[in-house]
Design an enzyme around this catalytic site. Structure first.
Site, PDB file in Angstrom:
ATOM      1  N   GLN A 104      -2.774   3.218  -5.923  1.00 43.77           N
ATOM      2  CA  GLN A 104      -3.496   3.847  -4.831  1.00 43.77           C
ATOM      3  C   GLN A 104      -3.077   5.374  -4.663  1.00 43.77           C
ATOM      4  OE1 GLN A 104      -2.382   1.936  -1.283  1.00 43.77           O
ATOM      5  NE2 GLN A 104      -4.308   0.569  -1.210  1.00 43.77           N
ATOM      6  N   HIS A 125       0.818  -1.305  -0.031  1.00 36.37           N
ATOM      7  CA  HIS A 125       0.016  -0.163   0.052  1.00 36.37           C
ATOM      8  C   HIS A 125       0.872   1.259  -0.017  1.00 36.37           C
ATOM      9  CE1 HIS A 125      -0.344  -0.713   4.531  1.00 36.37           C
ATOM     10  NE2 HIS A 125       1.003  -0.383   4.083  1.00 36.37           N
ATOM     11  N   ALA A 162      -5.728  10.335   7.458  1.00 33.83           N
ATOM     12  CA  ALA A 162      -5.082   9.558   6.475  1.00 33.83           C
ATOM     13  C   ALA A 162      -6.129   9.019   5.609  1.00 33.83           C
ATOM     14  CB  ALA A 162      -4.046   8.577   6.805  1.00 33.83           C
TER      15      ALA A 162
END
Ligand code: PHE
Length: 342
Positions: free
Chosen positions: A213, A173, A310
């Site tokens: 992402q 990620h 976040a």
């Protein structure tokens, strides 16, 4: 009585001149039929032989044969010339002038991921965020440890991690960039970080082993869920080009507390329920939350002074919704076709 062959000498010159006057193979073929064909001049002359006395017939016959040979030779030689000319012309037609300006070429287009990413970057830089990047091959500290995912903790399994022989991690990620951003910057921090991530997934219409992402991180004083909610809602409205229904659901990620998922109403069925939203009417779009105190701590920030939010959105799904692409593999197989634009 005239000499049986004198008139034929003139005809030899005549056929030779006619052959030379032929400017193309079509005209030359007409000439052949007129002189040498079954109903042509020479056949006619031969037929007239029968009416002649035997002695004269032989002489005239020989002269007609000579005329036929001359006509054939004239035809053949002109044919050769005209064929060479035709070849030269074909070569000329195919000749490439390397100094000539080129014609119009079909222009390439930017990939939908790039197009939407530019919009997202534009949106966030307008809000004072900067773009941060990190390595695609990460270490365990940045990908897991510092994100409050201890070694041997079952939470690690969630990310279907690939490991290299040297136990490096093709990052699972972009959250690893949160850590790098907090280590290298002083608050207030506002960064977004787009990039590729890698997971040991079976590839199908909605899963890929490598996808994109976009991570977002804000660290400041008195940051609350309200800031995150507003940020994500305006982002989604901007990306969809209109206001779409959204909802938040509690969710667990070790590096945020509280954690949540933002869902948007399914744009394919307007919330009615379809195969894409699996009948629920909602599409899970952006996970996020408030940065966990342990994460701030691991990056040397005092959680009593600083808070943050976040989020980390699966960007491919965004692109698919925006452009109506129903199979994630299309984004990566190089035969992209845009189906529908929302
Ligand atoms: N990194 C998480 C994932 O890939 C998403 C996430 C990012 C969740 C930031 C919360 C905060 O699943």
């Amino acid at each position: 009585m005239m000499d049986g062959a004198a008139d034929l000498d003139g005809r030899v010159i005549e056929v030779q001149a006619e052959a030379l006057a032929c400017v193309d193979l079509g005209a030359l073929e007409e000439l052949r039929l007129r002189w040498l064909g079954k109903k042509g001049e020479i056949t006619g002359l031969l037929k007239s032989l029968g009416a002649l006395p035997a002695e004269e017939r032989a002489r005239r016959g020989a002269a007609i044969n000579a005329l036929r040979d001359s006509a054939t030779a004239a035809w053949e030689s002109r044919k050769g010339e005209l064929e060479r000319k035709a070849e030269d012309a074909a070569l000329d037609a195919g000749w490439i002038d390397v100094t000539a300006p080129s014609g119009a070429r079909p222009a390439g287009r930017l990939h939908p991921i790039t197009l939407l990413l530019e919009e997202v970057i534009d949106h966030f830089t307008g809000l004072g965020f900067e773009v941060a990047t990190g390595p695609e091959i990460e270490d365990e500290f940045h990908n897991f440890d510092a994100l409050n995912i201890p070694k041997d903790h079952p939470a690690r399994d969630v990310w279907d991690t690939f490991y290299t022989d040297r136990r490096e991690i093709p990052r699972t990620h972009t959250s690893s960039v949160q850590i790098r951003a907090m280590q290298t910057r002083k608050p207030p921090i506002r960064v977004i970080s787009p990039g590729r991530v890698f997971r040991n997934e079976t590839i199908d219409a909605t899963h890929h082993a490598s996808f994109n992402q976009v991570e977002g991180l804000l660290v400041d004083r008195h940051v609350t869920i309200a800031h995150l909610k507003h940020t994500l809602e305006t982002l989604v409205a901007k990306l969809m080009g209109r206001k779409v229904e959204t909802r938040f659901r509690p969710a667990f990620y070790p590096f945020v507390e509280p954690g949540l998922d933002l869902d948007v109403q399914c744009v394919f069925c307007a919330g009615v329920g379809c195969s894409i939203c699996k009948g629920s009417g909602w599409i899970e779009l952006i996970p996020g939350g408030l940065v966990h105190p342990k994460v701030l701590d691991a990056c040397g920030l005092d959680p009593d002074q600083w808070q943050g939010f976040a989020f980390g959105m699966g960007f491919d799904r965004m692109v698919m919704m925006r452009y109506g692409i129903d199979d994630i593999r299309r984004l990566y197989d190089g035969r992209l076709q845009l189906v529908r634009q929302f």
